[in-house]
Design a protein around this motif. Sequence first.
Motif, PDB file in Angstrom:
ATOM      1  N   THR A 197       0.827  -1.196   0.000  1.00 49.80           N
ATOM      2  CA  THR A 197       0.000   0.000   0.000  1.00 49.80           C
ATOM      3  C   THR A 197       0.864   1.251   0.000  1.00 49.80           C
ATOM      4  OG1 THR A 197      -1.530  -1.277   1.379  1.00 49.80           O
ATOM      5  CG2 THR A 197      -1.970   1.080   1.115  1.00 49.80           C
ATOM      6  N   LYS A 254       2.328   1.626  -3.390  1.00 51.33           N
ATOM      7  CA  LYS A 254       1.316   2.146  -4.314  1.00 51.33           C
ATOM      8  C   LYS A 254       1.278   3.676  -4.262  1.00 51.33           C
ATOM      9  CE  LYS A 254      -3.675   1.957  -5.231  1.00 51.33           C
ATOM     10  NZ  LYS A 254      -4.967   1.359  -4.800  1.00 51.33           N
ATOM     11  N   HIS A 270      -5.212  11.735  -8.777  1.00 53.81           N
ATOM     12  CA  HIS A 270      -6.275  10.754  -8.549  1.00 53.81           C
ATOM     13  C   HIS A 270      -5.716   9.475  -7.917  1.00 53.81           C
ATOM     14  CE1 HIS A 270     -10.071   8.651  -9.245  1.00 53.81           C
ATOM     15  NE2 HIS A 270      -9.355   7.638  -9.713  1.00 53.81           N
ATOM     16  N   ALA A 271      -4.605   8.998  -8.472  1.00 49.04           N
ATOM     17  CA  ALA A 271      -3.994   7.767  -7.940  1.00 49.04           C
ATOM     18  C   ALA A 271      -3.461   7.985  -6.533  1.00 49.04           C
ATOM     19  CB  ALA A 271      -2.879   7.304  -8.872  1.00 49.04           C
ATOM     20  N   CYS A 324      -4.621  10.127  -4.335  1.00 47.89           N
ATOM     21  CA  CYS A 324      -5.767  10.228  -3.433  1.00 47.89           C
ATOM     22  C   CYS A 324      -6.340   8.849  -3.113  1.00 47.89           C
ATOM     23  CB  CYS A 324      -6.840  11.126  -4.042  1.00 47.89           C
ATOM     24  SG  CYS A 324      -6.440  12.888  -3.985  1.00 47.89           S
ATOM     25  N   ASP A 325      -6.396   7.978  -4.124  1.00 41.44           N
ATOM     26  CA  ASP A 325      -6.873   6.610  -3.890  1.00 41.44           C
ATOM     27  C   ASP A 325      -5.969   5.884  -2.895  1.00 41.44           C
ATOM     28  OD1 ASP A 325      -9.022   6.875  -5.547  1.00 41.44           O
ATOM     29  OD2 ASP A 325      -8.136   5.789  -7.238  1.00 41.44           O
ATOM     30  N   ASP A 346      -6.441   7.233   0.656  1.00 37.02           N
ATOM     31  CA  ASP A 346      -7.687   6.736   1.236  1.00 37.02           C
ATOM     32  C   ASP A 346      -7.527   5.294   1.701  1.00 37.02           C
ATOM     33  OD1 ASP A 346     -10.552   7.364   1.725  1.00 37.02           O
ATOM     34  OD2 ASP A 346     -10.892   5.699   0.357  1.00 37.02           O
ATOM     35  N   GLU A 347      -6.760   4.528   0.954  1.00 41.60           N
ATOM     36  CA  GLU A 347      -6.498   3.136   1.325  1.00 41.60           C
ATOM     37  C   GLU A 347      -5.656   3.063   2.604  1.00 41.60           C
ATOM     38  OE1 GLU A 347      -4.773  -0.751  -1.048  1.00 41.60           O
ATOM     39  OE2 GLU A 347      -5.603   0.907  -2.202  1.00 41.60           O
ATOM     40  N   CYS A 374      -6.906  15.661  -0.107  1.00 45.34           N
ATOM     41  CA  CYS A 374      -7.153  14.228   0.108  1.00 45.34           C
ATOM     42  C   CYS A 374      -6.445  13.723   1.362  1.00 45.34           C
ATOM     43  CB  CYS A 374      -6.686  13.430  -1.106  1.00 45.34           C
ATOM     44  SG  CYS A 374      -7.665  13.708  -2.598  1.00 45.34           S
TER      45      CYS A 374
END
Length: 203
Positions: free
Chosen positions: A25, A28, A36-37, A39-40, A43-44, A70
């Motif tokens: 994670t 990532k 966008h990536a 922020c994803d 959030d994870e 984010c």
Amino acid sequence: SWFGSSFLAAPHVGATEVTAGEPGTLAKLKAARSAHAQCDALDELAKSSDAESTQAIIDFTARPGRVKDCAIDALGKVKSGVALSWLSELVHDKDERTHILALQAIASRPDDPEARSVLFDLAHDGTPDMKTRALVALANMHAAGAGHLILDALQGADRESQASLISAIGETHDPAALTVLADVARSGSLDARRRAIRALGSL
């Protein structure tokens, strides 16, 4: 650096198996190139409360633009005192957008008594705008004692703040608000009367 070499050879994990706090994670987040990536990934990471993941999110609150937004939002989802402590610092940031987002992130923790404590402090000692925002957040949390503070704040608030506070006070379910709201419903401006009537329906 939290992006140390130990994360460069993260084991392959299926997309549905990656969990926050695992090296995959964090890797990532490091590999993400678009907002966008990133922020994803943030959030994870927020699903974990381990120190390394939390620090990674905190680091991104220093970034500009959407990614910073984010990261602040993600901190609100991290169930740790460190995350709340950092948000408590950000509510005093000189940048208006930053401190508003930090307050919203704190307000997203309705079951956290320490978060409520931070909001009560802001309701007492914050700027006029932040006081109003903190009081609205406390009302939406149905926090005990918020009703009395809102009633006091209504006396000296400007028209815009009064409108927000009148709408919020119904969420406190405080019977003490009944008299004030009834007065506003009778003699306030058209908008104030409408808000007071709606608030009365919530008490």
